[in-house]
Write a protein that holds these residues in place. Structure first.
Motif, PDB file in Angstrom:
ATOM      1  N   VAL A   1       1.079  -1.215   0.191  1.00  0.00           N
ATOM      2  CA  VAL A   1      -0.208   0.138  -0.162  1.00  0.00           C
ATOM      3  C   VAL A   1       0.935   1.445  -0.060  1.00  0.00           C
ATOM      4  O   VAL A   1       0.818   2.094  -0.829  1.00  0.00           O
ATOM      5  N   CYS A   2       1.840   1.204   0.761  1.00  0.00           N
ATOM      6  CA  CYS A   2       2.869   2.571   1.114  1.00  0.00           C
ATOM      7  C   CYS A   2       3.338   2.747  -0.315  1.00  0.00           C
ATOM      8  O   CYS A   2       3.500   3.904  -0.540  1.00  0.00           O
ATOM      9  N   ARG A   3       3.886   1.515  -1.070  1.00  0.00           N
ATOM     10  CA  ARG A   3       4.770   1.976  -2.334  1.00  0.00           C
ATOM     11  C   ARG A   3       3.545   2.532  -3.361  1.00  0.00           C
ATOM     12  O   ARG A   3       4.224   3.283  -4.193  1.00  0.00           O
ATOM     13  N   GLN A   4       2.482   2.213  -3.270  1.00  0.00           N
ATOM     14  CA  GLN A   4       1.387   2.582  -4.240  1.00  0.00           C
ATOM     15  C   GLN A   4       1.244   4.070  -4.011  1.00  0.00           C
ATOM     16  O   GLN A   4       1.332   4.872  -4.801  1.00  0.00           O
ATOM     17  N   VAL A   5       1.121   4.363  -2.525  1.00  0.00           N
ATOM     18  CA  VAL A   5       0.550   5.690  -2.247  1.00  0.00           C
ATOM     19  C   VAL A   5       2.035   6.674  -2.484  1.00  0.00           C
ATOM     20  O   VAL A   5       1.751   7.711  -3.197  1.00  0.00           O
ATOM     21  N   LYS A   6       3.082   6.060  -2.368  1.00  0.00           N
ATOM     22  CA  LYS A   6       4.316   7.111  -2.657  1.00  0.00           C
ATOM     23  C   LYS A   6       4.469   7.338  -4.108  1.00  0.00           C
ATOM     24  O   LYS A   6       5.031   8.475  -4.257  1.00  0.00           O
ATOM     25  N   LYS A   7       3.787   6.620  -5.025  1.00  0.00           N
ATOM     26  CA  LYS A   7       3.830   7.148  -6.585  1.00  0.00           C
ATOM     27  C   LYS A   7       3.225   8.381  -6.691  1.00  0.00           C
ATOM     28  O   LYS A   7       3.421   9.185  -7.501  1.00  0.00           O
ATOM     29  N   ARG A   8       2.336   8.906  -5.786  1.00  0.00           N
ATOM     30  CA  ARG A   8       1.551   9.988  -5.948  1.00  0.00           C
ATOM     31  C   ARG A   8       1.539  10.894  -4.712  1.00  0.00           C
ATOM     32  O   ARG A   8       1.276  12.220  -4.747  1.00  0.00           O
ATOM     33  N   ALA A   9       1.918  10.525  -3.543  1.00  0.00           N
ATOM     34  CA  ALA A   9       1.943  11.342  -2.365  1.00  0.00           C
ATOM     35  C   ALA A   9       3.263  10.809  -1.562  1.00  0.00           C
ATOM     36  O   ALA A   9       3.842  10.070  -1.559  1.00  0.00           O
TER      37      ALA A   9
ATOM     38  N   GLY B   1      -9.192  -0.220   8.495  1.00  0.00           N
ATOM     39  CA  GLY B   1      -9.048  -1.678   8.952  1.00  0.00           C
ATOM     40  C   GLY B   1      -9.425  -2.685   8.067  1.00  0.00           C
ATOM     41  O   GLY B   1     -10.569  -2.292   7.518  1.00  0.00           O
ATOM     42  N   GLY B   2      -9.228  -3.978   8.400  1.00  0.00           N
ATOM     43  CA  GLY B   2      -9.457  -4.845   7.482  1.00  0.00           C
ATOM     44  C   GLY B   2     -11.050  -5.326   8.047  1.00  0.00           C
ATOM     45  O   GLY B   2     -11.342  -5.044   9.008  1.00  0.00           O
ATOM     46  N   ASN B   3     -11.599  -5.851   6.972  1.00  0.00           N
ATOM     47  CA  ASN B   3     -13.285  -5.970   7.104  1.00  0.00           C
ATOM     48  C   ASN B   3     -13.442  -7.414   7.937  1.00  0.00           C
ATOM     49  O   ASN B   3     -13.936  -8.374   7.215  1.00  0.00           O
TER      50      ASN B   3
ATOM     51  N   LEU C   1     -13.397   0.375   6.294  1.00  0.00           N
ATOM     52  CA  LEU C   1     -13.401  -0.962   6.341  1.00  0.00           C
ATOM     53  C   LEU C   1     -12.685  -1.315   4.678  1.00  0.00           C
ATOM     54  O   LEU C   1     -13.407  -1.007   4.055  1.00  0.00           O
ATOM     55  N   ILE C   2     -11.869  -2.122   4.698  1.00  0.00           N
ATOM     56  CA  ILE C   2     -10.975  -2.603   3.582  1.00  0.00           C
ATOM     57  C   ILE C   2     -10.934  -3.926   3.211  1.00  0.00           C
ATOM     58  O   ILE C   2     -10.956  -4.841   4.121  1.00  0.00           O
ATOM     59  N   ASP C   3     -10.956  -4.390   2.067  1.00  0.00           N
ATOM     60  CA  ASP C   3     -10.622  -5.964   1.627  1.00  0.00           C
ATOM     61  C   ASP C   3      -9.648  -5.893   0.976  1.00  0.00           C
ATOM     62  O   ASP C   3      -9.256  -7.251   0.481  1.00  0.00           O
ATOM     63  N   SER C   4      -8.713  -5.068   0.236  1.00  0.00           N
ATOM     64  CA  SER C   4      -7.822  -5.430  -0.603  1.00  0.00           C
ATOM     65  C   SER C   4      -6.808  -4.194  -0.220  1.00  0.00           C
ATOM     66  O   SER C   4      -6.958  -3.292   0.205  1.00  0.00           O
ATOM     67  N   ILE C   5      -5.580  -4.469  -1.210  1.00  0.00           N
ATOM     68  CA  ILE C   5      -4.386  -3.467  -1.105  1.00  0.00           C
ATOM     69  C   ILE C   5      -4.940  -2.239  -1.998  1.00  0.00           C
ATOM     70  O   ILE C   5      -4.802  -1.236  -1.469  1.00  0.00           O
ATOM     71  N   GLU C   6      -5.962  -2.517  -2.908  1.00  0.00           N
ATOM     72  CA  GLU C   6      -6.257  -1.437  -3.805  1.00  0.00           C
ATOM     73  C   GLU C   6      -7.114  -0.531  -3.069  1.00  0.00           C
ATOM     74  O   GLU C   6      -7.089   0.886  -3.050  1.00  0.00           O
ATOM     75  N   GLU C   7      -7.866  -0.919  -2.356  1.00  0.00           N
ATOM     76  CA  GLU C   7      -8.878  -0.304  -1.506  1.00  0.00           C
ATOM     77  C   GLU C   7      -8.316   0.346  -0.499  1.00  0.00           C
ATOM     78  O   GLU C   7      -8.420   1.759  -0.061  1.00  0.00           O
ATOM     79  N   THR C   8      -7.143  -0.261   0.259  1.00  0.00           N
ATOM     80  CA  THR C   8      -6.520   0.603   1.247  1.00  0.00           C
ATOM     81  C   THR C   8      -5.794   1.651   0.522  1.00  0.00           C
ATOM     82  O   THR C   8      -5.684   2.703   1.437  1.00  0.00           O
ATOM     83  N   THR C   9      -5.194   1.615  -0.409  1.00  0.00           N
ATOM     84  CA  THR C   9      -4.626   2.526  -1.131  1.00  0.00           C
ATOM     85  C   THR C   9      -5.399   3.794  -1.474  1.00  0.00           C
ATOM     86  O   THR C   9      -4.895   4.778  -0.956  1.00  0.00           O
ATOM     87  N   ASP C  10      -6.486   3.647  -2.020  1.00  0.00           N
ATOM     88  CA  ASP C  10      -7.441   4.574  -2.302  1.00  0.00           C
ATOM     89  C   ASP C  10      -7.773   5.519  -0.972  1.00  0.00           C
ATOM     90  O   ASP C  10      -7.703   6.700  -1.179  1.00  0.00           O
ATOM     91  N   LYS C  11      -8.135   4.746   0.035  1.00  0.00           N
ATOM     92  CA  LYS C  11      -8.493   5.194   1.398  1.00  0.00           C
ATOM     93  C   LYS C  11      -7.321   6.056   2.135  1.00  0.00           C
ATOM     94  O   LYS C  11      -7.628   7.062   2.559  1.00  0.00           O
TER      95      LYS C  11
END
Ligand code: UDP
Length: 221
Positions: free
Chosen positions: A59-67, A149-151, A167-177
């Motif tokens: 998640v952190c790696r994805q977020v770091k591409k943009r923030a 948090g994980g669902n 509440l999240i179920d995936s890496i993508e959702e966590t990244t978005d949130k």
């Protein structure tokens, strides 16, 4: 046969949850060698497969591409979990070379440090794939942090999706949130306040005592 379910609670006056000054928080970050120079994402958890620390790094790696952000994975290795050392090694391997990811293998009595880390975080993640109650979620909500948090398990009792976290179920959702909360700091603050209220109403030790007294009263009547 009657049965009673009494959810866990936290003690707001304990070392892990008592109020700390900004200076006390700063001192802990300095001691641990973590600069407070950009938004901080935090997950506090034993190094365990079901807490998905590798997923949080992704998640952190994805977020770091943009923030811009830092990630702290703070935890320990439970004595009853022989997999812990292996998972910690994998986590370090995954984070290798990334100076924005801080992996802390803390001694078991690091209550004050965990308190300070939770207070110094901008967003708390508890990306559990499976969970019992999730006391780390309660602790972070009490400290007015929005929690992603994980669902799963008791996390669902504590996070009202969109109200005090997500509440999240995936890496993508966590990244978005995470990205949403980083971009919308005033909403993130409101969510943090809502989280504290939920803990005050439902998950403090005072409610726990009340449940026990009522139960004892009923058993004696
Ligand atoms: N905790 C701790 N040190 C660590 C990791 C976690 O003291 O290195 C604490 C955390 O603050 C929380 C508890 O251990 O109070 C973990 O409870 P939770 O219900 O979140 O997860 P569990 O480990 O019981 O699955």
């Amino acid at each position: 046969m009657a049965y009673y379910i009494i959810p866990p609670s936290i003690d707001p006056l304990s070392e892990k949850n008592k109020e700390l000054s900004t200076q006390q928080v700063k001192n802990v970050f300095e001691k641990l060698g973590i600069p407070q120079d950009r938004p901080i994402l935090l997950q506090v958890s034993r190094f365990d497969y079901f807490k998905d620390p590798i997923g949080v790094i992704k998640v952190c790696r994805q977020v770091k591409k943009r923030a811009s952000c830092r990630l702290i994975l703070a935890g320990g290795i439970a004595e009853d979990n022989p997999e812990g050392s292996y998972i910690l090694k994998q986590v370090k391997e995954e984070a290798k070379g990334d100076l924005d990811i801080h992996i802390l293998n803390l001694p078991p009595d690091s209550f004050f440090e965990i308190n300070a880390l939770q207070r110094g975080a901008d967003i708390v993640i508890q990306k559990s794939l499976k969970e019992g109650f999730g006391l780390t979620v309660t602790e972070a909500l009490w400290k007015t942090r929005p929690v992603i948090g994980g669902n799963a398990g008791g996390i669902k009792l504590q996070i009202k999706d969109g109200e005090n976290g997500f509440l999240i179920d995936s890496i993508e959702e966590t990244t978005d949130k995470v990205e949403y909360l980083l971009k919308n700091s005033s909403h993130a603050r409101e969510m943090g306040e809502a989280g504290r209220k939920i803990v005050k109403d439902k998950f403090l030790i005072t409610r726990y005592f009340k449940n026990y007294l009522r139960l004892i009263g009923e058993l004696c009547s």
